[in-house]
Design an enzyme around this catalytic site. Structure first.
Site, short mmCIF file in Angstrom:
data_model
loop_
_atom_site.label_atom_id
_atom_site.label_comp_id
_atom_site.label_asym_id
_atom_site.label_seq_id
_atom_site.Cartn_x
_atom_site.Cartn_y
_atom_site.Cartn_z
N GLU A 138 1.44 5.99 7.25
CA GLU A 138 2.82 6.31 6.89
C GLU A 138 3.32 7.54 7.63
O GLU A 138 4.49 7.61 8.02
CB GLU A 138 2.94 6.51 5.38
N GLY B 248 0.82 -1.20 0.00
CA GLY B 248 0.00 0.00 0.00
C GLY B 248 0.85 1.25 0.00
O GLY B 248 0.57 2.22 -0.70
#
Length: 853
Positions: A306, A271
């Site tokens: 992230e 991802g």
């Protein structure tokens, strides 16, 4: 390549000998389409007289110079490691080599855009692949400063961890003005796996924000030129800024790096990846066609996942890969709470339950389950354990830990951990120490029982009432799988729900600690028994739940009327889990889905239920009922699509699910009509990607073939078009079609990671399962060769996705166990993939037997 492994003992020995100061990495990516030039200068201290090695997976090594002495590359390099003999106290090593561009999503990946012929590069280094771009001591605890100098075509964007400098002309004979060189400032001290290079003619949109310490942080969002028209950069910046504000406030630590770029790159295996200040994302998150709300929400969670890594993982990094779970689990937990509290996606915890927790429960019931804190002996173990335990169970257990110590104490402890260990390496104990100080709770027993044991518990309510319906006794009964008998402590809530004006709403809640095989909840005695008792209300605990008989009847009769989406998801999950465990029938589950799914409001819950329904109809119902079950599901989905609100997410999802199963139903004409436009649904646009899904379904049903695929590909000359075309061709329902697909990814090794994935997915799509039977023997025959000669990213896809699970037969089980018995010494990661796949078939067979009763 054989010999690419690195053991923990080797890493510990090297870390005891070596302390790395800095790297100067000089790259030239203008040397042709196969290889690039890489020159690495690394300065490090060592124990005088000792010998060690540096990692460098290379196409060729031209020179190795250690402390001014030329070493013979043929003697010291084997293409994976370079031996370093007779070290001094202070050392300088210079390695000049050619690296090989990858097409597997590992190392330095090279992609040619079919839309315009432009070349794009990006790196993916987690876990052990920075060594594919430069010579490096490839382990997370040997942090250093990195300075990158890159020569590339002058019209490219060149991005790394530090802000991009102004390029200087790198003209050479015959190339004046065509090449430029970018020399980046040194990074902060970091691990090699979070360094990065992204280069190519990317389009960029820029913005900035002000950090909590007053610094201005430049922001960038990058995409390929051929996709930039679809890039919604303003929305991405908005979510990023919301995440910055939330994390800086909760962590009480300013963003640790100098800029924050987010780059959407092609042919990506994951991802996203948390490269410091230069996060890479899959291009699936650039929406060229309509996507479900579930995908939109998932993108937000990924963006914040992230961003959380910039603190947890990048600023403070685990010492060895056995704590990789902590990196990923924390980012899963942190991104979910940030999404719920800082963005418009307020029901993110419902999504977490439907998606992450269902993944965790599924993974934790496989024969390959393992403790969250697993033994990581080498890099191969890391790859084996990069799974639903690492991400989803770990995130679930951190949610439980936050409930156990209290959310404020949890954030206080995390903040202290960041401040104490900034730019360093840690172990799990370092985090737990700070949480104990902040909460006053001893976590040693909690950690041992939750993190060092495998398996998931099941919780059931045991309720006694008198004639008036008043509760006279209430116990929570906890059980464990006999193979994993640990009984654990849980912090959880119990909800009492009653029907009010046709809706099941919560009217009472109690939160408590549950421990042992039986917990008496005395405070609930004397209360009127509600219509529905829901254990683990608000989903604080990590445990499977079951409903008592009265609650089960109320929930199933009124499932769509449960007002709270998280409570509804818990019931959906409990019923599906009982179906997977063969406690209830797959046919009953399908009836429940078709009777209640129309009113589901949460996109991810809807997405997961529809996927489960297709699995139930295809593999869990008794074989003699399968054709009718699939036909009934297709019929129901088509009716739901026609009745759904025009343009709604539900309508879109019902159509997509219908397309994925319609070849078994009576609606191929409807499918064809949607594709050619002769049938329309109000508000539904058959855009590029949905059109491909419909065409793939038509090919799988035998109603379309190569001419239609070729025509659509001619109109969609993009990477996504090529992937969809490969998917469609592989779905061709003939022996020749399946053989062609198999040969394209097994007999040759030229397909990229994305084409391998889509081809394998299409290959196993077969309404006529006999098409897969001839490949069972061939599947097991190819395993060893594929594992030995393909990169891990490719081999894993081939082994996992080509397993002929749709056969769901005793013969397949027998063939799988025969291979396992005959190959006891096969790589653990390879054996695990086979073990997990056969476990899925065995579960399907048990469900089929239950459905046949």
């Amino acid at each position: 390549m054989p010999g690419e492994n690195l053991t923990r003992s080797e890493a510990e020995e090297r870390a005891a000998l070596v302390s790395v100061r800095d790297y100067d990495v000089v790259l030239d990516v203008t040397t042709g389409p196969e290889v690039f030039r890489s020159q690495t200068t690394v300065r490090f201290a060592a124990s005088a007289g000792a010998s060690t090695f540096i990692d460098a997976i290379t196409a060729a090594v031209h020179s190795v110079t250690l402390n001014g002495v030329e070493l013979d590359p043929a003697e010291v390099s084997d293409g994976v490691r370079i031996q370093l003999p007779n070290l001094a106290d202070e050392n300088e090593l210079v390695v000049v080599a050619d690296g090989r561009y990858m097409h597997t999503g590992e190392g330095l990946h090279r992609f040619v855009d079919p839309a315009d012929g432009e070349v794009y590069l990006y790196t993916q280094f987690e876990v052990p692949d920075s060594r594919r771009m430069f010579a490096v001591f490839e382990q997370p605890d040997l942090k250093a400063e990195f300075r990158f100098t890159v020569t590339a075509p002058s019209h490219w964007q060149v991005v790394s961890n530090q802000p991009t400098p102004e390029p200087v002309d790198a003209a050479s004979p015959g190339a004046t003005g065509e090449r430029s060189t970018w020399t980046f400032e040194p990074t902060a001290r970091m691990s090699s796996y979070i360094t990065a290079l992204i280069a190519g003619p990317y389009d960029v949109v820029r913005d900035e924000l002000t950090s909590s310490d007053g610094r201005v942080i430049p922001l960038g969002v990058f995409s390929r030129k051929s996709l930039s028209q679809y890039l919604d950069a303003d929305y991405i910046f908005e979510k990023t800024k919301q995440g910055f504000e939330y994390f800086e406030a909760k962590f009480d630590v300013p963003y640790p790096f100098t800029k924050y770029d987010q780059l959407f790159v092609p042919e990506y295996n994951a991802g996203a990846m948390e490269n410091a200040g230069a996060v890479t994302f899959t291009e699936v998150y650039i929406f060229r066609s309509k996507v479900t709300d579930a995908i939109k929400e998932r993108r937000v969670v990924t963006i914040l996942h992230e961003l959380a890594h910039m603190w947890f993982g990048d600023l403070v990094t685990m010492k060895w890969w056995n704590d990789l779970w902590l990196n990923e689990s924390f980012a899963e937990w942190a991104s979910t709470i940030a999404t719920a509290e800082a963005t418009e996606w307020h029901h993110a915890w419902t999504t977490f339950n439907s998606m992450e927790k269902s993944w965790a429960y599924r993974q934790d019931q496989l024969p390959s389950t393992h403790p969250i804190v697993a033994e990581i002996r080498d890099l191969e173990d890391v790859l084996v354990n990069f799974d639903g335990i690492t991400y989803a169970k770990g995130g679930s257990v951190l949610k439980q830990l936050a409930a156990w110590v209290g959310i404020e104490a949890f954030f206080t402890g995390v903040s202290a951990y960041f401040k104490k260990h900034a730019w360093g390496n840690t172990t799990l104990a370092d985090l737990l120490d700070e949480l104990e100080v902040a909460s006053g709770r001893d976590l040693s027993a909690w950690s041992k029982i939750w993190l060092e044991t495998a398996g998931v518990n099941t919780l059931r309510p045991e309720i006694e009432t008198d004639a008036s319906g008043t509760i006279t006794a209430f116990n929570v009964v906890q059980t464990a799988n006999p193979d994993y008998p640990t009984i654990r402590p849980h912090r959880l809530a119990i909800g009492f729900y009653n029907l009010v004006d046709g809706a099941l709403v919560r009217q009472h809640r109690v939160e408590l600690d549950v421990d042992g095989e039986r917990t008496d909840v005395a405070e609930l005695t004397g209360r009127a028994r509600p219509d529905l008792v829901l254990l683990n209300d608000d989903d604080l605990a990590y445990a499977k739940i079951r409903l008592d008989e009265v609650s089960q009847q109320a929930a199933l009769a009124n499932l769509s009327e449960i007002a709270d989406p998280l409570a509804r998801a818990l019931v959906w999950g409990s019923v599906w889990d009982a179906t997977r465990d063969a406690e209830t029938t797959a046919s009953a589950y399908l009836d429940l889905v078709l009777g209640n799914i129309a009113s589901e409001t949460e996109s991810t819950t809807l997405r997961i239920i529809l996927a489960n329904a297709q699995l139930a109809a295809s593999s869990y119902v008794a074989p003699e009922n399968r054709a009718e079950a699939r036909r009934a599901l297709a019929d129901g989905l088509w009716q739901l699509a026609n009745e759904a609100a025009a343009g709604s997410d539900a309508q879109f999802q019902f159509v997509k699910a219908f397309a994925s199963i319609a070849e078994a139903g009576s609606h191929i004409d409807d499918l064809a009509g949607l594709f050619d436009g002769s049938i329309t649904l109000d508000g539904l646009d058959i855009d590029t990607d949905l059109g491909w899904e419909l065409l793939i379904a038509l090919v799988a049903a035998g109603r379309a073939g190569d001419p239609e695929i070729d025509a659509r590909l001619e109109a969609d000359k993009t990477a996504t078009g090529q992937e969809s075309a490969a998917h469609a061709r592989a779905a061709t329902p003939t022996p020749e079609g399946k053989q062609r697909a198999w040969a394209s990814i097994i007999d040759t090794d030229t397909a990229t990671n994305s084409i391998v994935r889509t081809t394998a997915t299409g290959f196993v799509r077969a309404d006529d399962r006999s098409l897969l039977s001839p490949f069972v023997e061939r599947y097991f025959a190819m395993l060893g060769d594929i594992w030995e000669h393909r990169s891990y990213a490719i081999a894993e896809k081939l082994v996992d996705l080509l397993y002929p699970a749709p056969l769901a037969s005793h013969a397949l089980v027998d063939a799988s166990h025969a291979w396992l018995d005959q190959h006891p010494d096969a790589a653990p990661a390879l054996r695990r993939l086979v073990v997990e796949n056969v476990a899925g078939v065995e579960r399907a067979l048990a469900a089929q037997a239950r459905d046949a009763l």
